[in-house]
Design a protein around this motif. Structure first.
Motif, PDB file in Angstrom:
ATOM      1  N   ARG A   6      36.788 -23.856  19.034  1.00 14.81           N
ATOM      2  CA  ARG A   6      35.418 -23.176  18.833  1.00 14.81           C
ATOM      3  C   ARG A   6      35.315 -21.721  18.174  1.00 14.81           C
ATOM      4  N   VAL A   7      36.428 -21.284  18.419  1.00 12.88           N
ATOM      5  CA  VAL A   7      36.474 -19.427  17.989  1.00 12.88           C
ATOM      6  C   VAL A   7      37.697 -19.500  17.113  1.00 12.88           C
ATOM      7  N   ARG A   8      37.151 -18.885  15.839  1.00 12.57           N
ATOM      8  CA  ARG A   8      38.224 -18.684  14.721  1.00 12.57           C
ATOM      9  C   ARG A   8      38.325 -17.201  14.498  1.00 12.57           C
ATOM     10  N   VAL A   9      39.499 -16.565  14.442  1.00 11.76           N
ATOM     11  CA  VAL A   9      39.435 -15.057  14.071  1.00 11.76           C
ATOM     12  C   VAL A   9      40.237 -14.934  12.768  1.00 11.76           C
ATOM     13  N   LEU A  10      39.766 -14.144  11.764  1.00  6.54           N
ATOM     14  CA  LEU A  10      40.537 -13.748  10.697  1.00  6.54           C
ATOM     15  C   LEU A  10      41.278 -12.382  11.013  1.00  6.54           C
ATOM     16  N   VAL A  11      42.473 -12.499  10.687  1.00  7.31           N
ATOM     17  CA  VAL A  11      43.301 -11.476  11.101  1.00  7.31           C
ATOM     18  C   VAL A  11      44.124 -10.982   9.913  1.00  7.31           C
ATOM     19  N   ARG A  12      45.005  -9.926   9.926  1.00 12.24           N
ATOM     20  CA  ARG A  12      46.031  -9.469   9.043  1.00 12.24           C
ATOM     21  C   ARG A  12      47.234  -8.824   9.763  1.00 12.24           C
ATOM     22  N   GLN A  13      48.355  -8.839   9.231  1.00 11.08           N
ATOM     23  CA  GLN A  13      49.480  -8.420   9.881  1.00 11.08           C
ATOM     24  C   GLN A  13      49.267  -6.958   9.961  1.00 11.08           C
ATOM     25  N   ASN A  14      49.839  -6.355  11.051  1.00  8.16           N
ATOM     26  CA  ASN A  14      50.008  -4.937  11.265  1.00  8.16           C
ATOM     27  C   ASN A  14      48.554  -4.243  11.455  1.00  8.16           C
ATOM     28  N   CYS A  15      47.699  -5.224  12.020  1.00  8.07           N
ATOM     29  CA  CYS A  15      46.469  -4.496  12.269  1.00  8.07           C
ATOM     30  C   CYS A  15      46.258  -4.313  14.077  1.00  8.07           C
ATOM     31  N   HIS A  16      45.970  -3.201  14.354  1.00  3.93           N
ATOM     32  CA  HIS A  16      45.725  -3.040  15.805  1.00  3.93           C
ATOM     33  C   HIS A  16      44.439  -3.507  16.106  1.00  3.93           C
ATOM     34  N   LEU A  17      43.441  -3.431  15.504  1.00  3.39           N
ATOM     35  CA  LEU A  17      42.009  -4.111  15.733  1.00  3.39           C
ATOM     36  C   LEU A  17      42.169  -5.603  15.969  1.00  3.39           C
ATOM     37  N   CYS A  18      43.133  -6.313  15.190  1.00 10.11           N
ATOM     38  CA  CYS A  18      43.409  -7.768  15.181  1.00 10.11           C
ATOM     39  C   CYS A  18      44.135  -7.953  16.676  1.00 10.11           C
ATOM     40  N   GLU A  19      44.899  -7.296  16.983  1.00 11.48           N
ATOM     41  CA  GLU A  19      45.558  -7.639  18.222  1.00 11.48           C
ATOM     42  C   GLU A  19      44.686  -7.458  19.321  1.00 11.48           C
ATOM     43  N   GLU A  20      43.871  -6.257  19.344  1.00  9.38           N
ATOM     44  CA  GLU A  20      42.800  -6.016  20.282  1.00  9.38           C
ATOM     45  C   GLU A  20      41.788  -7.252  20.413  1.00  9.38           C
ATOM     46  N   ALA A  21      41.426  -7.782  19.319  1.00 12.33           N
ATOM     47  CA  ALA A  21      40.511  -8.931  19.123  1.00 12.33           C
ATOM     48  C   ALA A  21      41.212 -10.160  19.785  1.00 12.33           C
ATOM     49  N   ARG A  50      35.828 -11.878   0.486  1.00 13.61           N
ATOM     50  CA  ARG A  50      34.678 -11.834   1.419  1.00 13.61           C
ATOM     51  C   ARG A  50      34.987 -11.120   2.692  1.00 13.61           C
ATOM     52  N   TYR A  51      35.955 -11.050   3.218  1.00 15.87           N
ATOM     53  CA  TYR A  51      35.924 -10.095   4.383  1.00 15.87           C
ATOM     54  C   TYR A  51      37.163  -9.157   4.641  1.00 15.87           C
ATOM     55  N   THR A  52      37.534  -8.490   3.639  1.00 16.63           N
ATOM     56  CA  THR A  52      38.807  -7.408   3.683  1.00 16.63           C
ATOM     57  C   THR A  52      38.305  -6.448   4.524  1.00 16.63           C
ATOM     58  N   ASP A  53      37.185  -5.961   4.128  1.00 11.46           N
ATOM     59  CA  ASP A  53      36.732  -4.628   4.853  1.00 11.46           C
ATOM     60  C   ASP A  53      36.213  -4.733   6.305  1.00 11.46           C
ATOM     61  N   GLN A  54      36.185  -5.970   6.820  1.00 10.89           N
ATOM     62  CA  GLN A  54      35.547  -6.300   8.135  1.00 10.89           C
ATOM     63  C   GLN A  54      36.648  -6.782   9.132  1.00 10.89           C
ATOM     64  N   VAL A  55      37.985  -7.081   8.845  1.00 13.72           N
ATOM     65  CA  VAL A  55      38.924  -7.654   9.587  1.00 13.72           C
ATOM     66  C   VAL A  55      39.049  -6.933  10.971  1.00 13.72           C
ATOM     67  N   PRO A  56      39.059  -7.309  12.103  1.00 14.17           N
ATOM     68  CA  PRO A  56      39.178  -8.795  12.188  1.00 14.17           C
ATOM     69  C   PRO A  56      37.964  -9.412  11.911  1.00 14.17           C
ATOM     70  N   VAL A  57      37.568 -10.385  11.820  1.00 14.69           N
ATOM     71  CA  VAL A  57      36.278 -11.371  11.723  1.00 14.69           C
ATOM     72  C   VAL A  57      36.223 -12.657  12.683  1.00 14.69           C
ATOM     73  N   THR A  58      35.406 -12.597  13.491  1.00 16.74           N
ATOM     74  CA  THR A  58      35.383 -13.728  14.667  1.00 16.74           C
ATOM     75  C   THR A  58      34.141 -14.526  14.148  1.00 16.74           C
ATOM     76  N   PHE A  59      34.601 -16.039  14.289  1.00 18.09           N
ATOM     77  CA  PHE A  59      33.448 -16.991  14.187  1.00 18.09           C
ATOM     78  C   PHE A  59      33.445 -17.766  15.563  1.00 18.09           C
ATOM     79  N   VAL A  60      32.389 -18.113  15.843  1.00 19.05           N
ATOM     80  CA  VAL A  60      32.038 -19.053  17.017  1.00 19.05           C
ATOM     81  C   VAL A  60      31.305 -20.498  16.460  1.00 19.05           C
ATOM     82  N   ASP A  61      31.922 -21.570  16.765  1.00 21.48           N
ATOM     83  CA  ASP A  61      31.237 -22.783  16.186  1.00 21.48           C
ATOM     84  C   ASP A  61      31.009 -22.580  14.592  1.00 21.48           C
ATOM     85  N   GLY A  62      31.710 -22.086  13.898  1.00 22.44           N
ATOM     86  CA  GLY A  62      31.573 -21.890  12.261  1.00 22.44           C
ATOM     87  C   GLY A  62      30.707 -20.689  11.991  1.00 22.44           C
TER      88      GLY A  62
END
Length: 80
Positions: A6-21, A50-62
């Protein structure tokens, strides 16, 4: 759909915000019993565009739910 996360998160390597998310998503989904998945935004040129400046990006049910930070209470409410 029950087998789909149900949850998808877009992340990138070495991203502290991604680790927190991911930590918040892991904890909330453990509480709710929902599945989640993480995808590397840099693996797909369209996602980067589309999302490079917003990472991490979280989606719920699409649907896009959050970016940069994940609020656990807001995520719980979206999954309820």
């Amino acid at each position: 759909m029950a087998d789909q996360p149900r949850v998808r998160v877009l992340v990138r390597q070495n991203c502290h915000l991604c680790e927190e998310a991911i930590a918040v998503i892991t904890a909330v989904c453990a509480e709710t019993g929902d599945q989640w998945t993480a995808d590397d935004v840099d693996a797909d040129p369209d996602l980067v565009r589309r999302y490079t400046d917003q990472v991490p990006v979280t989606f719920v049910d699409g649907a896009q739910h959050d970016f940069w930070r994940v609020d656990p209470d807001r995520l719980r409410a979206a999954l309820a």
